[in-house]
Design a protein around this motif. Structure first.
Motif, PDB file in Angstrom:
ATOM      1  N   GLU A  51     -26.649  -0.908 -39.000  1.00 58.19           N
ATOM      2  CA  GLU A  51     -27.002  -0.392 -37.719  1.00 58.19           C
ATOM      3  C   GLU A  51     -27.713  -1.413 -36.857  1.00 58.19           C
ATOM      4  O   GLU A  51     -27.722  -1.460 -35.422  1.00 58.19           O
ATOM      5  N   CYS A  52     -28.322  -2.497 -37.433  1.00 53.82           N
ATOM      6  CA  CYS A  52     -28.857  -3.511 -36.698  1.00 53.82           C
ATOM      7  C   CYS A  52     -28.224  -4.767 -36.985  1.00 53.82           C
ATOM      8  O   CYS A  52     -28.592  -6.068 -36.354  1.00 53.82           O
ATOM      9  N   HIS A  53     -27.282  -4.931 -37.874  1.00 50.01           N
ATOM     10  CA  HIS A  53     -26.626  -6.276 -38.579  1.00 50.01           C
ATOM     11  C   HIS A  53     -25.307  -6.303 -38.134  1.00 50.01           C
ATOM     12  O   HIS A  53     -24.573  -5.347 -38.644  1.00 50.01           O
ATOM     13  N   LEU A  73     -27.634 -11.301 -36.394  1.00 52.60           N
ATOM     14  CA  LEU A  73     -26.335 -11.443 -37.191  1.00 52.60           C
ATOM     15  C   LEU A  73     -26.730 -12.322 -38.303  1.00 52.60           C
ATOM     16  O   LEU A  73     -27.661 -13.053 -38.448  1.00 52.60           O
ATOM     17  N   LEU A  74     -26.101 -11.849 -39.454  1.00 53.59           N
ATOM     18  CA  LEU A  74     -26.365 -12.422 -40.909  1.00 53.59           C
ATOM     19  C   LEU A  74     -25.215 -13.356 -41.201  1.00 53.59           C
ATOM     20  O   LEU A  74     -24.131 -13.081 -40.811  1.00 53.59           O
ATOM     21  N   GLY A  75     -25.737 -14.404 -41.814  1.00 54.88           N
ATOM     22  CA  GLY A  75     -24.697 -15.395 -42.005  1.00 54.88           C
ATOM     23  C   GLY A  75     -24.526 -16.134 -40.862  1.00 54.88           C
ATOM     24  O   GLY A  75     -25.127 -16.376 -40.057  1.00 54.88           O
ATOM     25  N   ALA A  90     -36.035 -11.953 -47.946  1.00 59.90           N
ATOM     26  CA  ALA A  90     -35.753 -11.321 -46.481  1.00 59.90           C
ATOM     27  C   ALA A  90     -35.543  -9.671 -46.435  1.00 59.90           C
ATOM     28  O   ALA A  90     -35.800  -8.875 -45.679  1.00 59.90           O
ATOM     29  N   VAL A  91     -34.860  -9.384 -47.637  1.00 59.77           N
ATOM     30  CA  VAL A  91     -34.358  -7.905 -47.798  1.00 59.77           C
ATOM     31  C   VAL A  91     -35.511  -6.902 -48.531  1.00 59.77           C
ATOM     32  O   VAL A  91     -35.684  -5.962 -48.052  1.00 59.77           O
ATOM     33  N   ILE A  92     -36.222  -7.443 -49.167  1.00 60.91           N
ATOM     34  CA  ILE A  92     -37.202  -6.588 -50.089  1.00 60.91           C
ATOM     35  C   ILE A  92     -38.555  -6.867 -49.575  1.00 60.91           C
ATOM     36  O   ILE A  92     -39.633  -6.116 -49.549  1.00 60.91           O
TER      37      ILE A  92
HETATM   38  C1  HEC Z   1     -33.803  -1.365 -37.642  1.00 63.89           C
HETATM   39  C2  HEC Z   1     -32.956  -2.474 -37.592  1.00 63.89           C
HETATM   40  C3  HEC Z   1     -32.785  -3.056 -38.929  1.00 63.89           C
HETATM   41  C4  HEC Z   1     -32.279  -2.540 -40.070  1.00 63.89           C
HETATM   42  C5  HEC Z   1     -31.949  -1.011 -40.349  1.00 63.89           C
HETATM   43  C6  HEC Z   1     -32.042  -3.648 -41.146  1.00 63.89           C
HETATM   44  N1  HEC Z   1     -32.616  -4.776 -40.484  1.00 63.89           N
HETATM   45 FE1  HEC Z   1     -32.314  -6.678 -41.496  1.00 63.89          FE
HETATM   46  N2  HEC Z   1     -33.355  -7.532 -39.880  1.00 63.89           N
HETATM   47  C7  HEC Z   1     -33.672  -6.930 -38.927  1.00 63.89           C
HETATM   48  C8  HEC Z   1     -34.524  -7.757 -38.031  1.00 63.89           C
HETATM   49  C9  HEC Z   1     -34.912  -7.443 -36.468  1.00 63.89           C
HETATM   50  C10 HEC Z   1     -34.331  -9.215 -38.688  1.00 63.89           C
HETATM   51  C11 HEC Z   1     -34.767 -10.576 -37.977  1.00 63.89           C
HETATM   52  C12 HEC Z   1     -35.838 -10.968 -38.873  1.00 63.89           C
HETATM   53  C13 HEC Z   1     -37.297  -9.929 -38.412  1.00 63.89           C
HETATM   54  O1  HEC Z   1     -37.454  -9.126 -39.116  1.00 63.89           O
HETATM   55  O2  HEC Z   1     -37.877 -10.135 -37.671  1.00 63.89           O
HETATM   56  C14 HEC Z   1     -33.623  -8.772 -39.875  1.00 63.89           C
HETATM   57  C15 HEC Z   1     -33.500  -9.749 -40.697  1.00 63.89           C
HETATM   58  C16 HEC Z   1     -32.652  -9.645 -41.969  1.00 63.89           C
HETATM   59  C17 HEC Z   1     -32.369 -10.586 -42.838  1.00 63.89           C
HETATM   60  C18 HEC Z   1     -32.860 -12.331 -42.758  1.00 63.89           C
HETATM   61  C19 HEC Z   1     -31.703 -12.842 -41.812  1.00 63.89           C
HETATM   62  C20 HEC Z   1     -31.828 -14.355 -41.755  1.00 63.89           C
HETATM   63  O3  HEC Z   1     -30.747 -14.974 -41.873  1.00 63.89           O
HETATM   64  O4  HEC Z   1     -32.777 -14.882 -41.468  1.00 63.89           O
HETATM   65  C21 HEC Z   1     -31.568 -10.174 -43.817  1.00 63.89           C
HETATM   66  C22 HEC Z   1     -31.044 -10.805 -44.946  1.00 63.89           C
HETATM   67  C23 HEC Z   1     -31.595  -8.875 -43.652  1.00 63.89           C
HETATM   68  N3  HEC Z   1     -32.152  -8.463 -42.460  1.00 63.89           N
HETATM   69  C24 HEC Z   1     -30.877  -7.874 -44.521  1.00 63.89           C
HETATM   70  C25 HEC Z   1     -30.956  -6.435 -44.075  1.00 63.89           C
HETATM   71  C26 HEC Z   1     -30.402  -5.761 -45.177  1.00 63.89           C
HETATM   72  C27 HEC Z   1     -29.643  -5.860 -46.346  1.00 63.89           C
HETATM   73  C28 HEC Z   1     -30.415  -4.211 -44.504  1.00 63.89           C
HETATM   74  C29 HEC Z   1     -30.305  -2.920 -45.039  1.00 63.89           C
HETATM   75  C30 HEC Z   1     -30.978  -2.715 -46.472  1.00 63.89           C
HETATM   76  C31 HEC Z   1     -31.060  -4.548 -43.296  1.00 63.89           C
HETATM   77  N4  HEC Z   1     -31.424  -5.654 -43.152  1.00 63.89           N
HETATM   78  C32 HEC Z   1     -31.582  -3.430 -42.100  1.00 63.89           C
HETATM   79  C33 HEC Z   1     -33.424  -5.712 -38.469  1.00 63.89           C
HETATM   80  C34 HEC Z   1     -33.075  -4.779 -39.344  1.00 63.89           C
END
Ligand code: HEC
Length: 149
Positions: A51-53, A73-75, A90-92
């Motif tokens: 939804e966000c990535h 963008l991841l990666g 970053a994930v937990i």
């Molecule tokens: C509501 C939006 C949203 C959802 C849903 C979400 N993320 Fe994110 N994620 C973000 C944002 C915004 C960032 C940028 C860093 C921050 O948190 O400020 C981020 C950062 C990350 C990063 C670090 C990226 C980097 O390269 O620095 C990872 C890995 C990641 N998310 C994995 C996940 C995973 C796995 C899930 C599902 C379990 C998930 N995200 C769900 C919004 C989201």
């Protein structure tokens, strides 16, 4: 008459202490079991991470639901590819990420939620195994300028 039992208990105590010492070295780091790339991609969709990535080099994911400028963008090519430990963090522990994010206020507008009560440990390991190979090291044009002479 009591000397022999005393000596042997001292020897036993020393043996126990030495045994404990050698065990210490094995407690240095986290060692996670291997995840699975395909299951990681499935969990990424099941937990709504898409939804966000977007994930660089993975075209088959459902379209993100947030506004295009908010999609993270991841990666892809980055100066410092995320290590396994950094991706787990970053994930937990997204709140920790917010506290060290160097980006400006536009990025901060969308904060990543906490998934720890919805995500299994297996899903976490699979997701990180899925994401890790998509981070590639950016090759700067002027390499020396980055690190000085
Ligand atoms: C509501 C939006 C949203 C959802 C849903 C979400 N993320 Fe994110 N994620 C973000 C944002 C915004 C960032 C940028 C860093 C921050 O948190 O400020 C981020 C950062 C990350 C990063 C670090 C990226 C980097 O390269 O620095 C990872 C890995 C990641 N998310 C994995 C996940 C995973 C796995 C899930 C599902 C379990 C998930 N995200 C769900 C919004 C989201």
């Amino acid at each position: 008459m009591k000397t022999i039992p005393l000596v042997s208990s001292v020897i036993m105590a020393l043996a126990l202490l030495t045994g404990c010492d050698s065990g210490k070295n094995k407690r240095a780091a986290f060692v996670f079991p291997q995840g699975d790339v395909t299951r990681g991609q499935t969990a990424f969709i099941t937990l709504n991470c898409y939804e966000c990535h977007r994930v660089d080099g993975v075209p088959g994911l459902p379209a993100p639901k947030v506004a295009p400028e908010k999609v993270v963008l991841l990666g892809g090519e980055v100066a410092l590819p995320r290590t396994y430990g950094e991706l787990i963090t970053a994930v937990i522990h997204p709140a920790y990420e917010h506290s060290i994010e160097p980006e400006g206020p536009s990025e901060k507008a969308l904060e990543m939620p906490d998934f720890n009560r919805k995500m299994s440990v297996a899903q976490m390991l699979d997701i990180v195994t899925f994401l890790k190979p998509h981070y590639r090291r950016l090759r700067p044009l002027y390499y020396d300028d980055y690190y000085g002479p």
